[in-house]
Design an enzyme around this catalytic site. Sequence first.
Site, PDB file in Angstrom:
ATOM      1  N   VAL A   1     -69.441  39.339  32.090  1.00 21.62           N
ATOM      2  CA  VAL A   1     -69.717  40.237  31.046  1.00 21.62           C
ATOM      3  C   VAL A   1     -71.286  40.358  30.703  1.00 21.62           C
ATOM      4  O   VAL A   1     -71.951  41.399  30.727  1.00 21.62           O
ATOM      5  CB  VAL A   1     -69.079  39.889  29.459  1.00 21.62           C
ATOM      6  CG1 VAL A   1     -69.725  40.829  28.421  1.00 21.62           C
ATOM      7  CG2 VAL A   1     -67.555  40.064  29.751  1.00 21.62           C
TER       8      VAL A   1
ATOM      9  N   LYS B   1     -77.017  28.800  38.933  1.00 16.36           N
ATOM     10  CA  LYS B   1     -76.638  30.422  39.072  1.00 16.36           C
ATOM     11  C   LYS B   1     -77.889  31.076  38.781  1.00 16.36           C
ATOM     12  O   LYS B   1     -78.029  31.943  39.522  1.00 16.36           O
ATOM     13  CB  LYS B   1     -75.666  30.165  37.763  1.00 16.36           C
ATOM     14  CG  LYS B   1     -74.867  31.474  37.997  1.00 16.36           C
ATOM     15  CD  LYS B   1     -73.708  31.185  36.725  1.00 16.36           C
ATOM     16  CE  LYS B   1     -72.756  32.180  36.658  1.00 16.36           C
ATOM     17  NZ  LYS B   1     -71.896  32.062  35.176  1.00 16.36           N
TER      18      LYS B   1
ATOM     19  N   THR C   1     -65.440  37.562  23.453  1.00 15.47           N
ATOM     20  CA  THR C   1     -64.299  38.128  22.620  1.00 15.47           C
ATOM     21  C   THR C   1     -64.105  36.890  21.732  1.00 15.47           C
ATOM     22  O   THR C   1     -63.585  35.808  22.353  1.00 15.47           O
ATOM     23  CB  THR C   1     -62.935  38.169  23.774  1.00 15.47           C
ATOM     24  OG1 THR C   1     -63.299  39.308  24.370  1.00 15.47           O
ATOM     25  CG2 THR C   1     -61.632  38.386  22.677  1.00 15.47           C
TER      26      THR C   1
ATOM     27  N   GLU D   1     -66.523  44.186  24.217  1.00 19.76           N
ATOM     28  CA  GLU D   1     -66.604  45.171  25.747  1.00 19.76           C
ATOM     29  C   GLU D   1     -65.411  45.559  26.034  1.00 19.76           C
ATOM     30  O   GLU D   1     -64.305  44.638  25.897  1.00 19.76           O
ATOM     31  CB  GLU D   1     -67.499  44.153  26.660  1.00 19.76           C
ATOM     32  CG  GLU D   1     -66.883  42.816  27.130  1.00 19.76           C
ATOM     33  CD  GLU D   1     -65.905  42.876  28.036  1.00 19.76           C
ATOM     34  OE1 GLU D   1     -65.790  43.864  28.858  1.00 19.76           O
ATOM     35  OE2 GLU D   1     -65.101  41.906  28.290  1.00 19.76           O
TER      36      GLU D   1
ATOM     37  N   ARG E   1     -63.675  46.823  32.728  1.00 18.45           N
ATOM     38  CA  ARG E   1     -62.776  46.274  33.613  1.00 18.45           C
ATOM     39  C   ARG E   1     -63.407  45.711  35.057  1.00 18.45           C
ATOM     40  O   ARG E   1     -64.302  46.115  35.471  1.00 18.45           O
ATOM     41  CB  ARG E   1     -61.518  47.325  34.133  1.00 18.45           C
ATOM     42  CG  ARG E   1     -60.891  47.777  33.358  1.00 18.45           C
ATOM     43  CD  ARG E   1     -60.470  49.127  33.630  1.00 18.45           C
ATOM     44  NE  ARG E   1     -61.210  50.190  33.840  1.00 18.45           N
ATOM     45  CZ  ARG E   1     -61.053  51.295  34.432  1.00 18.45           C
ATOM     46  NH1 ARG E   1     -60.025  51.650  34.930  1.00 18.45           N
ATOM     47  NH2 ARG E   1     -62.210  52.296  34.782  1.00 18.45           N
ATOM     48  N   GLU E   2     -62.833  44.639  35.157  1.00 17.28           N
ATOM     49  CA  GLU E   2     -63.614  43.887  36.618  1.00 17.28           C
ATOM     50  C   GLU E   2     -63.290  45.052  37.653  1.00 17.28           C
ATOM     51  O   GLU E   2     -62.257  45.455  37.633  1.00 17.28           O
ATOM     52  CB  GLU E   2     -62.843  42.497  36.864  1.00 17.28           C
ATOM     53  CG  GLU E   2     -63.441  41.566  35.946  1.00 17.28           C
ATOM     54  CD  GLU E   2     -62.900  40.081  36.380  1.00 17.28           C
ATOM     55  OE1 GLU E   2     -62.763  39.881  37.397  1.00 17.28           O
ATOM     56  OE2 GLU E   2     -62.756  39.307  35.401  1.00 17.28           O
TER      57      GLU E   2
ATOM     58  N   CYS F   1     -58.468  38.075  30.993  1.00 14.06           N
ATOM     59  CA  CYS F   1     -58.489  38.573  29.810  1.00 14.06           C
ATOM     60  C   CYS F   1     -57.251  38.777  29.040  1.00 14.06           C
ATOM     61  O   CYS F   1     -57.035  38.248  28.096  1.00 14.06           O
ATOM     62  CB  CYS F   1     -59.324  39.844  29.836  1.00 14.06           C
ATOM     63  SG  CYS F   1     -60.938  39.954  30.521  1.00 14.06           S
TER      64      CYS F   1
HETATM   65  C1  UGA Z   1     -59.043  44.284  31.049  1.00 16.55           C
HETATM   66  C2  UGA Z   1     -59.170  45.494  30.184  1.00 16.55           C
HETATM   67  O1  UGA Z   1     -58.624  46.789  30.998  1.00 16.55           O
HETATM   68  C3  UGA Z   1     -60.652  46.001  29.835  1.00 16.55           C
HETATM   69  O2  UGA Z   1     -60.611  47.048  29.031  1.00 16.55           O
HETATM   70  C4  UGA Z   1     -61.012  44.654  29.008  1.00 16.55           C
HETATM   71  O3  UGA Z   1     -62.611  44.826  28.634  1.00 16.55           O
HETATM   72  C5  UGA Z   1     -60.896  43.560  29.813  1.00 16.55           C
HETATM   73  O4  UGA Z   1     -59.813  43.297  30.210  1.00 16.55           O
HETATM   74  C6  UGA Z   1     -61.459  42.232  29.197  1.00 16.55           C
HETATM   75  O5  UGA Z   1     -61.091  41.970  28.042  1.00 16.55           O
HETATM   76  O6  UGA Z   1     -62.720  41.703  29.428  1.00 16.55           O
HETATM   77  P1  UGA Z   1     -59.370  43.725  33.297  1.00 16.55           P
HETATM   78  O7  UGA Z   1     -58.709  42.331  33.079  1.00 16.55           O
HETATM   79  O8  UGA Z   1     -60.642  43.344  34.391  1.00 16.55           O
HETATM   80  O9  UGA Z   1     -59.807  44.339  32.072  1.00 16.55           O
HETATM   81  O10 UGA Z   1     -58.214  44.298  34.406  1.00 16.55           O
HETATM   82  P2  UGA Z   1     -57.398  45.519  34.206  1.00 16.55           P
HETATM   83  O11 UGA Z   1     -57.523  46.500  35.068  1.00 16.55           O
HETATM   84  O12 UGA Z   1     -56.981  45.723  32.894  1.00 16.55           O
HETATM   85  O13 UGA Z   1     -55.913  44.524  34.929  1.00 16.55           O
HETATM   86  C7  UGA Z   1     -55.433  43.707  34.445  1.00 16.55           C
HETATM   87  C8  UGA Z   1     -54.201  43.181  34.800  1.00 16.55           C
HETATM   88  O14 UGA Z   1     -53.125  44.076  34.557  1.00 16.55           O
HETATM   89  C9  UGA Z   1     -54.213  43.177  36.464  1.00 16.55           C
HETATM   90  O15 UGA Z   1     -53.548  42.038  37.044  1.00 16.55           O
HETATM   91  C10 UGA Z   1     -53.534  44.363  36.948  1.00 16.55           C
HETATM   92  O16 UGA Z   1     -53.098  44.220  38.331  1.00 16.55           O
HETATM   93  C11 UGA Z   1     -52.579  44.139  35.948  1.00 16.55           C
HETATM   94  N1  UGA Z   1     -51.966  45.837  35.825  1.00 16.55           N
HETATM   95  C12 UGA Z   1     -52.881  46.978  35.184  1.00 16.55           C
HETATM   96  C13 UGA Z   1     -50.706  46.525  36.022  1.00 16.55           C
HETATM   97  O17 UGA Z   1     -49.802  45.269  36.567  1.00 16.55           O
HETATM   98  N2  UGA Z   1     -50.261  47.403  35.973  1.00 16.55           N
HETATM   99  C14 UGA Z   1     -51.043  48.431  35.493  1.00 16.55           C
HETATM  100  O18 UGA Z   1     -50.542  49.657  35.222  1.00 16.55           O
HETATM  101  C15 UGA Z   1     -52.274  48.107  35.077  1.00 16.55           C
END
Ligand code: UGA
Length: 446
Positions: free
Chosen positions: A11, A35, A121, A151, A154-155, A262
């Site tokens: 972040v 780092k 968070t 924030e 998404r990663e 997250c």
């Molecule tokens: C998530 C949120 O999407 C962000 O908005 C937020 O800022 C972030 O957490 C955070 O709190 O910092 P992230 O963890 O990077 O982002 O990834 P996501 O794309 O949300 O995916 C999370 C998990 O859900 C992954 O394991 C992904 O494979 C899974 N996923 C996602 C599913 O199994 N199905 C889906 O339809 C979408």
Amino acid sequence: MRIAVAGTGYVGLVTGTCLAEMGQTVVCFDVEKGKIAALQQGRSPIYEPGLEELMRKNMEAGRLSFTADEKEAYREADVVFLAVGTPEKEDGSADLTYIEEAVRAVAKHMEKDVVIVTKSTVPVGTNERMRAMMERWKPPFLRTSVISNPEFLREGSAIHDWFYGDRIVIGASEADKEAAELLSRLYEPLGIPIVRTDLASAEMIKYASNAFLATKISFINEIANICEKVGATIDDVAYGIGLDKRIGPHFLQAGIGYGGSCFPKDTKALVQIAGNVQHQFELLEAVIQVNNHQQALLVEKAKQYMSLRGKNVALLGLAFKPNTDDVREAASLVIAHRLLAEGAHVVAYDPVATDNAKKHLPSTVQYASAVTEAICDADAAFIATEWDAIKQIPLSVFREKMRTPIIFDGRNCYSLEEAKQANVTYVSVGRAAVVAEGCEVKKGKY
Ligand code: UGA
């Protein structure tokens, strides 16, 4: 304006780099000297598409710098973004040690009025407590404000999300209205809708967003599990419900459950936050339970088709999702441990997350440098992450390379039609299994 960012994790680094790209002068601070040394040479400690290039560009332009000296970082800062970690404690609540340390350091070194912007968070009520801490610790002749600015990056697509996010949330108390104005002006060039609220609501928006998205995932995974038993197909069901604008098409991808730094952490923290005010968040508890079950389900399913003892198993994908090297709470790790417990010999492949995965897996796991190497002579393959490098490999290649072409796909990377044409045994999520001709698998219920 002089901006400091505390914490150069995913972040903080994205925030600092993107603020510099917007024309601000930014210094990023971290306690980890190694780092910072790497960052000063333009090397990012995390894999995030486009980040290193943008970092270097802004370093060369003189807008972005890194320091391990907190005095240098905070002394002249007008705004300090806090992006330090809030790891999960054993009881599921958030550990605020790093937040407190950062607040204390800013108060100690500030030489002018400062606005603290919390990106980390933090549980509802924390920003209010941080205001009180600042009042206590700051020099009496200087002013401080504390703003909650969660924030939503998404990663894997963090840079894009910074510039094209759906909303920016700015929470402030009545007394800090001016600081909230200042932050709104900073973000204005992005043209993203700004939501202004009180502190507690901003904090809650963050948890509620992640909890809702996690709920969508657990919901569709449960529907997928039922689909398998009643002969329905999850792709059609997800598409069919997603066309309803009230539901929407996003986050309806069934699979092996959510992972990452997250959702697992924030859902547990919200259950805890609710519990602290004597509210049992039963729905979210179920979401978490469903996810835990889902992460382990693919191996349970596999056992219905074959014995895993002594078998060579390729595990494809280790990152919790594509385009990141992050393996925190990744379903792949759960799957790897279960496969080993069943007596399988595991050969894993990931385009970028191997080094991180090695820290979490026993040394008995072997690593391959390509999909084709991992599946060579394998008795079964498990797909845990939908990387392009994995799903671009035609199923016919699995058929050629594997000893027995049996694929357990936790991410539904291929269509059932492709599986039939390639004549492989293909077991995915929420869809009927395809069994290759002449393939001796025991079929049954799980
Ligand atoms: C998530 C949120 O999407 C962000 O908005 C937020 O800022 C972030 O957490 C955070 O709190 O910092 P992230 O963890 O990077 O982002 O990834 P996501 O794309 O949300 O995916 C999370 C998990 O859900 C992954 O394991 C992904 O494979 C899974 N996923 C996602 C599913 O199994 N199905 C889906 O339809 C979408």
